[in-house]
Design an enzyme around this catalytic site. Sequence first.
Site, PDB file in Angstrom:
ATOM      1  N   LEU A 123       0.834  -1.200   0.000  1.00 41.78           N
ATOM      2  CA  LEU A 123       0.000   0.000   0.000  1.00 41.78           C
ATOM      3  C   LEU A 123       0.877   1.263   0.000  1.00 41.78           C
ATOM      4  CD1 LEU A 123      -2.833   1.375   0.406  1.00 41.78           C
ATOM      5  CD2 LEU A 123      -2.490   1.099   2.869  1.00 41.78           C
ATOM      6  N   TRP A 154       8.594   0.267   1.921  1.00 42.56           N
ATOM      7  CA  TRP A 154       8.461  -0.374   3.243  1.00 42.56           C
ATOM      8  C   TRP A 154       7.618  -1.644   3.165  1.00 42.56           C
ATOM      9  CZ3 TRP A 154       6.647   4.997   3.354  1.00 42.56           C
ATOM     10  CH2 TRP A 154       7.664   5.902   3.610  1.00 42.56           C
ATOM     11  N   ARG A 265      18.867 -10.297  40.846  1.00 36.56           N
ATOM     12  CA  ARG A 265      19.880  -9.259  41.007  1.00 36.56           C
ATOM     13  C   ARG A 265      19.800  -8.641  42.407  1.00 36.56           C
ATOM     14  NH1 ARG A 265      24.679  -7.016  39.337  1.00 36.56           N
ATOM     15  NH2 ARG A 265      24.597  -4.729  39.292  1.00 36.56           N
ATOM     16  N   GLY A 337      22.848  -1.195  33.391  1.00 36.75           N
ATOM     17  CA  GLY A 337      23.935  -1.285  32.406  1.00 36.75           C
ATOM     18  C   GLY A 337      23.845  -2.551  31.575  1.00 36.75           C
ATOM     19  N   GLU A 360       1.290  -0.420  10.102  1.00 36.58           N
ATOM     20  CA  GLU A 360      -0.162  -0.631   9.965  1.00 36.58           C
ATOM     21  C   GLU A 360      -0.951   0.563  10.471  1.00 36.58           C
ATOM     22  OE1 GLU A 360      -1.849  -4.309   9.805  1.00 36.58           O
ATOM     23  OE2 GLU A 360      -0.005  -5.316   9.242  1.00 36.58           O
TER      24      GLU A 360
HETATM   25  N1  CAA Z   1     -13.359  -0.092   6.356  1.00 36.49           N
HETATM   26  C1  CAA Z   1     -14.038   0.059   5.183  1.00 36.49           C
HETATM   27  N2  CAA Z   1     -14.072   1.242   4.521  1.00 36.49           N
HETATM   28  C2  CAA Z   1     -13.421   2.292   5.050  1.00 36.49           C
HETATM   29  C3  CAA Z   1     -12.710   2.196   6.272  1.00 36.49           C
HETATM   30  C4  CAA Z   1     -12.708   0.949   6.929  1.00 36.49           C
HETATM   31  N3  CAA Z   1     -12.074   0.774   8.079  1.00 36.49           N
HETATM   32  N4  CAA Z   1     -12.153   3.383   6.552  1.00 36.49           N
HETATM   33  C5  CAA Z   1     -12.502   4.213   5.559  1.00 36.49           C
HETATM   34  N5  CAA Z   1     -13.248   3.555   4.649  1.00 36.49           N
HETATM   35  C6  CAA Z   1     -13.882   4.105   3.468  1.00 36.49           C
HETATM   36  C7  CAA Z   1     -14.712   5.312   3.871  1.00 36.49           C
HETATM   37  O1  CAA Z   1     -16.019   4.917   4.255  1.00 36.49           O
HETATM   38  C8  CAA Z   1     -14.707   6.172   2.627  1.00 36.49           C
HETATM   39  O2  CAA Z   1     -15.678   5.747   1.711  1.00 36.49           O
HETATM   40  P1  CAA Z   1     -17.033   6.634   1.492  1.00 36.49           P
HETATM   41  O3  CAA Z   1     -16.546   7.990   1.035  1.00 36.49           O
HETATM   42  O4  CAA Z   1     -17.784   5.870   0.476  1.00 36.49           O
HETATM   43  O5  CAA Z   1     -17.698   6.700   2.825  1.00 36.49           O
HETATM   44  C9  CAA Z   1     -13.355   5.874   2.007  1.00 36.49           C
HETATM   45  O6  CAA Z   1     -12.895   4.631   2.569  1.00 36.49           O
HETATM   46  C10 CAA Z   1     -12.349   6.966   2.317  1.00 36.49           C
HETATM   47  O7  CAA Z   1     -12.275   7.086   3.719  1.00 36.49           O
HETATM   48  P2  CAA Z   1     -11.705   8.396   4.411  1.00 36.49           P
HETATM   49  O8  CAA Z   1     -12.357   9.613   3.837  1.00 36.49           O
HETATM   50  O9  CAA Z   1     -11.768   8.191   5.882  1.00 36.49           O
HETATM   51  O10 CAA Z   1     -10.179   8.371   3.888  1.00 36.49           O
HETATM   52  P3  CAA Z   1      -8.936   9.273   4.251  1.00 36.49           P
HETATM   53  O11 CAA Z   1      -8.222   9.606   3.012  1.00 36.49           O
HETATM   54  O12 CAA Z   1      -9.334  10.406   5.159  1.00 36.49           O
HETATM   55  O13 CAA Z   1      -7.981   8.236   5.047  1.00 36.49           O
HETATM   56  C11 CAA Z   1      -7.117   7.084   6.962  1.00 36.49           C
HETATM   57  C12 CAA Z   1      -8.343   7.603   6.198  1.00 36.49           C
HETATM   58  C13 CAA Z   1      -7.697   6.366   8.178  1.00 36.49           C
HETATM   59  C14 CAA Z   1      -6.198   8.168   7.409  1.00 36.49           C
HETATM   60  C15 CAA Z   1      -6.358   6.061   6.066  1.00 36.49           C
HETATM   61  O14 CAA Z   1      -5.707   6.722   5.001  1.00 36.49           O
HETATM   62  C16 CAA Z   1      -5.311   5.263   6.835  1.00 36.49           C
HETATM   63  O15 CAA Z   1      -5.637   4.286   7.521  1.00 36.49           O
HETATM   64  N6  CAA Z   1      -4.015   5.652   6.728  1.00 36.49           N
HETATM   65  C17 CAA Z   1      -2.948   4.842   7.288  1.00 36.49           C
HETATM   66  C18 CAA Z   1      -2.453   3.860   6.279  1.00 36.49           C
HETATM   67  C19 CAA Z   1      -1.791   2.670   6.905  1.00 36.49           C
HETATM   68  O16 CAA Z   1      -2.232   2.127   7.911  1.00 36.49           O
HETATM   69  N7  CAA Z   1      -0.717   2.184   6.276  1.00 36.49           N
HETATM   70  C20 CAA Z   1      -0.041   1.018   6.729  1.00 36.49           C
HETATM   71  C21 CAA Z   1       0.403   0.198   5.556  1.00 36.49           C
HETATM   72  S1  CAA Z   1       0.751  -1.499   5.891  1.00 36.49           S
HETATM   73  C22 CAA Z   1       2.071  -1.593   6.945  1.00 36.49           C
HETATM   74  O17 CAA Z   1       2.412  -0.678   7.576  1.00 36.49           O
HETATM   75  C23 CAA Z   1       2.840  -2.809   7.245  1.00 36.49           C
HETATM   76  C24 CAA Z   1       2.995  -3.871   6.250  1.00 36.49           C
HETATM   77  O18 CAA Z   1       4.036  -4.195   5.751  1.00 36.49           O
HETATM   78  C25 CAA Z   1       1.801  -4.645   5.921  1.00 36.49           C
END
Ligand code: CAA
Length: 382
Positions: A123, A154, A265, A337, A360
Site C-alpha cells: 500500500l 516499506w 539481582r 547497564g 499498519e
Molecule cells: N473499512 C471500510 N471502509 C473504510 C474504512 C474501513 N475501516 N475506513 C474508511 N473507509 C472508506 C470510507 O467509508 C470512505 O468511503 P465513502 O466515502 O464511500 O464513505 C473511504 O474509505 C475513504 O475514507 P476516508 O475519507 O476516511 O479516507 P482518508 O483519506 O481520510 O484516510 C485514513 C483515512 C484512516 C487516514 C487512512 O488513510 C489510513 O488508515 N491511513 C494509514 C495507512 C496505513 O495504515 N498504512 C499502513 C500500511 S501497511 C504496513 O504498515 C505494514 C505492512 O508491511 C503490511
Amino acid sequence: MFQLDDDQQALADAVAGFCQETLAPTVKEDDEAERFRRELFTAMGEQGFLGVPTSEEYGGLGLGYTEYCVVLEEIAKVSSSYAVTVAVNGLPQIILSMYGTEAQKAEWLPKLASGEALGGFALSEPESGSDAGSLKTTAEKRGDTYVLNGTKFWITHGGVADVYIIMARTGGPGPKGVSAFILPGDAPGLSFGKKEEKMGMRASPTVELVLEDVVLPAENLIREEGFGFTVAMAALDSGRITIGATAVGLAQAALDYAGAYALERKQFNKPIIDFQGVGFMLADMAMKTETARLLVHKAAWLRDQGQPYSDIAAMAKCTATDAAMAVTTDAVQVLGGYGYTREHPVERYMRDAKVMQIVEGTNQIQRLVIARHLKRKYSAGA
Ligand code: CAA
C-alpha cells in the site's frame, strides 16, 4: 471476559513449545545478520500457525481471531519479527477471504495458509504513508489486462513473497480511484529496490517494490475498480488486531525477563525487586501489558462475533504498541547497564517495539480513526 479455554491454552502451549525449540536458537544471530529464514516460515506452516482464521475449506484452521491472537502473542514472546511475518502473511488471506472470487481464493488461500506461498501487502509509497488515499502507482486498463507502474515502499517480505495484494490507481484522485490487485511475486517487470537497514524487527525484510509495465490479467482485480481503498482499510482493521497481539507478546516477554532479573539481582544486600522504585516499575509494566491484552482480545472477540470493531481495533493497536514501547524501555532500565548490552534480549525488545507504533497506521492515525468514530457517534446523538 478474557480467560483462555482448554483448547486455546493447548494451542498456546503448542506454539510456545515450537517457538522455544525452533525459533529461539536463531533469534539473536538473525537480528544481528538481518536474516529472514524461509525454512522457519515453512515450519510454522507445517504446524498450522499461518492460516489460523482462514476457513478449513481453504486449508486454514478455521478458528477465530481470539485464537489468532493467542498464536501471535506466543510467537512474539520469542520473535516479534516472525509474529509480523505471520500477521503480514495473514493480510492477503483476510482480503481474499472477505473479497476474493472463488477462483482467487482457491488459487491462493491454501498456499498462504500452509506456508507453500508467502504473502505481502503493498500500500505505502514514498510520498503516501499515512495519507494512503493519495497513492500514485497506476494500473491502466488495456484490453483484458491492467498495466501497473509505480513504486511501493516499506514492503514487508518484499523480494521474498510469492504474492502481494497491491493497491494502485485506476481512477481519479483520492481513495475512490484506488483498486486492489493480486500481484504474483515473479511477475515480469516487478523488481526490488533497496532493503531497508532497520533499527529493529531485523529478521523481517522490508524492501522497495518497483513496477515497470507489469501486466496483470483482469481477473487479478479484487472485486471492482474503485474498491481498493475499502479492501486496504478493512484489511488494516483486522491487521491492527494482529499487531496489537504481537505487541502484547513482546511486552510480556520484556516483563518476564525484567521480573526474573529483578528477583535474582541483588544490590544493597537484597533483590532489587524489593526496592519500591523497581517493584512499582514492574507493577506498572504488568498493568500496561494486561490492559493491552484485554483490549486486543476485546477487538478479536468483536470481530469473531461479527460486530463492528474498527474503532476498538485502532484502540487495541495503539494501546498495545504504546504499552510495548513503555514496557520494553522500562525493562532496559530494570537491567541497568546490562540492559543496554546485547548480552540480554531487552535492548532488542525495545528496538522491535518502536516500529510497532508506526506500522499498519501510526499511532497518530489510530487516534484519528478513533476520533472520527467518536465524531460520528456523537453526531448521531448516541
Ligand atoms: N473499512 C471500510 N471502509 C473504510 C474504512 C474501513 N475501516 N475506513 C474508511 N473507509 C472508506 C470510507 O467509508 C470512505 O468511503 P465513502 O466515502 O464511500 O464513505 C473511504 O474509505 C475513504 O475514507 P476516508 O475519507 O476516511 O479516507 P482518508 O483519506 O481520510 O484516510 C485514513 C483515512 C484512516 C487516514 C487512512 O488513510 C489510513 O488508515 N491511513 C494509514 C495507512 C496505513 O495504515 N498504512 C499502513 C500500511 S501497511 C504496513 O504498515 C505494514 C505492512 O508491511 C503490511
